[in-house]
Motif scaffolding. Structure first.
Motif, PDB file in Angstrom:
ATOM      1  N   THR A 104      -7.130   3.095  -7.045  1.00 53.64           N
ATOM      2  CA  THR A 104      -6.214   4.237  -6.268  1.00 53.64           C
ATOM      3  C   THR A 104      -5.281   3.036  -5.137  1.00 53.64           C
ATOM      4  OG1 THR A 104      -7.972   4.571  -4.782  1.00 53.64           O
ATOM      5  CG2 THR A 104      -7.403   5.946  -6.285  1.00 53.64           C
ATOM      6  N   SER A 105      -6.100   2.008  -5.250  1.00 58.67           N
ATOM      7  CA  SER A 105      -5.411   0.542  -4.298  1.00 58.67           C
ATOM      8  C   SER A 105      -4.083   0.175  -4.845  1.00 58.67           C
ATOM      9  CB  SER A 105      -6.672   0.004  -3.406  1.00 58.67           C
ATOM     10  OG  SER A 105      -7.325  -0.519  -4.142  1.00 58.67           O
ATOM     11  N   PHE A 106      -5.292  -0.440  -6.333  1.00 51.77           N
ATOM     12  CA  PHE A 106      -4.272  -0.593  -7.051  1.00 51.77           C
ATOM     13  C   PHE A 106      -2.869  -0.456  -7.521  1.00 51.77           C
ATOM     14  CE2 PHE A 106      -2.588  -2.372 -11.711  1.00 51.77           C
ATOM     15  CZ  PHE A 106      -2.973  -3.759 -11.251  1.00 51.77           C
ATOM     16  N   ILE A 107      -2.519   0.797  -7.953  1.00 52.42           N
ATOM     17  CA  ILE A 107      -1.346   1.939  -8.076  1.00 52.42           C
ATOM     18  C   ILE A 107      -0.076   0.964  -7.490  1.00 52.42           C
ATOM     19  CG2 ILE A 107      -0.801   4.387  -8.240  1.00 52.42           C
ATOM     20  CD1 ILE A 107      -3.166   4.996  -9.425  1.00 52.42           C
ATOM     21  N   PRO A 108      -0.466   0.994  -6.414  1.00 51.54           N
ATOM     22  CA  PRO A 108       0.604   1.091  -5.108  1.00 51.54           C
ATOM     23  C   PRO A 108       1.681  -0.250  -5.092  1.00 51.54           C
ATOM     24  CG  PRO A 108      -0.746   1.681  -3.862  1.00 51.54           C
ATOM     25  CD  PRO A 108      -1.187   1.888  -5.077  1.00 51.54           C
ATOM     26  N   LEU A 109       0.941  -1.618  -5.591  1.00 50.87           N
ATOM     27  CA  LEU A 109       1.059  -2.593  -5.211  1.00 50.87           C
ATOM     28  C   LEU A 109       2.304  -2.606  -5.978  1.00 50.87           C
ATOM     29  CD1 LEU A 109      -2.248  -4.715  -5.578  1.00 50.87           C
ATOM     30  CD2 LEU A 109      -1.572  -3.708  -3.384  1.00 50.87           C
ATOM     31  N   SER A 110       2.693  -3.776  -5.446  1.00 52.22           N
ATOM     32  CA  SER A 110       3.996  -4.309  -6.024  1.00 52.22           C
ATOM     33  C   SER A 110       3.677  -5.097  -7.397  1.00 52.22           C
ATOM     34  CB  SER A 110       4.651  -5.500  -5.468  1.00 52.22           C
ATOM     35  OG  SER A 110       4.061  -6.640  -4.978  1.00 52.22           O
ATOM     36  N   GLU A 111       4.674  -5.627  -8.498  1.00 50.82           N
ATOM     37  CA  GLU A 111       3.917  -6.221  -9.506  1.00 50.82           C
ATOM     38  C   GLU A 111       3.758  -7.782  -8.427  1.00 50.82           C
ATOM     39  OE1 GLU A 111       7.687  -6.365 -12.732  1.00 50.82           O
ATOM     40  OE2 GLU A 111       7.993  -4.767 -12.445  1.00 50.82           O
TER      41      GLU A 111
END
Length: 244
Positions: A104-111
């Motif tokens: 869930t913390s990985f999803i919103p990260l930038s590329e």
């Protein structure tokens, strides 16, 4: 045996409450409910996670080369949001090691942040293996540092440049493997090395199983037209030298 392959995975972690709810709702067995839970709630995000991290693990493979080992040819770092067991599992030469991870913390990260996170997850797993197997981590560290120096950009020329029949030009196939796609471009350069044509001819999923089929051979159709032919030989993408 030679170690040459690396990957990140997010193996299925059963949610007992979800499985129980499916059993009640569908009036099915535990095994049937577990399969449904995987298909409905896990399969898609597992696939997405691997696609979005493959550009970094593939880059690591390409820069790493190979290392002689006693019993493994591949490392899979399993990224799980659960208590971690430090032991290694070797299945037919594939070493599995677990690393704590919150999807869930990985999803919103930038590329760019996702690329950095992917490398961090891979290296955390590698270090655990090095510690338990007594390996020197220098080779892994060098690749880790090189990827950072290259700004996490997985770009390379496929095979060798190909000279035109009259030796006026060189053609190259440029591969750019990113989080969302693999872009394959045809480049034509003068003998001096000056680039005169660059054209993207293929955009594919960022995974070898999707794009490798397109990389068959590069050939000149004439003195000023070059083509990339797929592995089956039934499709090609051509670029011609043109001057404005």
């Amino acid at each position: 045996m030679f170690l040459s392959d690396f990957d990140l995975d997010m193996p299925y972690m059963m949610n007992e409450q979800k499985v129980a709810d499916i059993m009640k709702e569908r009036n099915c067995s535990f095994n049937e409910a577990t399969k449904l839970d995987y298909e409905l709630n896990w399969k898609c995000k597992r696939h997405t996670f691997r696609l979005q991290t493959r550009c970094i693990t593939a880059m690591f493979e390409r820069l790493f080369g190979k290392m002689k080992t006693e019993d493994c040819w591949k490392i899979i770092v399993e990224c799980v949001d659960s208590p971690i067991e430090d032991g290694l599992v070797n299945i037919s030469g594939v070493l599995h090691v677990r690393n704590h991870f919150d999807y869930t913390s990985f999803i919103p990260l930038s590329e760019s942040e996702k690329k950095k996170k992917a490398l961090e997850l891979l290296m955390n797993g590698v270090y655990k293996i090095c510690e338990q197997k007594g390996w020197d981590s220098d080779l892994f560290d060098r690749v880790n540092k090189l990827i950072q120096e290259l700004d996490y950009t997985n770009q390379w020329v496929w095979k060798k440049p190909l000279k035109s029949p009259d030796s006026s030009y060189f053609a190259e196939v440029l591969c750019e493997h990113d989080l969302q796609s693999m872009e394959i471009s045809l480049l034509i350069k003068e003998k001096s090395g000056r680039e005169i044509i660059r054209k993207k001819v293929i955009e594919e999923l960022p995974d070898e199983f999707a794009y490798a089929k397109h990389l068959g051979k590069l050939k000149w159709l004439s003195t000023d037209e070059v083509a990339l032919v797929n592995k089956k030989g039934d499709r090609m993408w051509a670029v011609k030298v043109t001057f404005e």
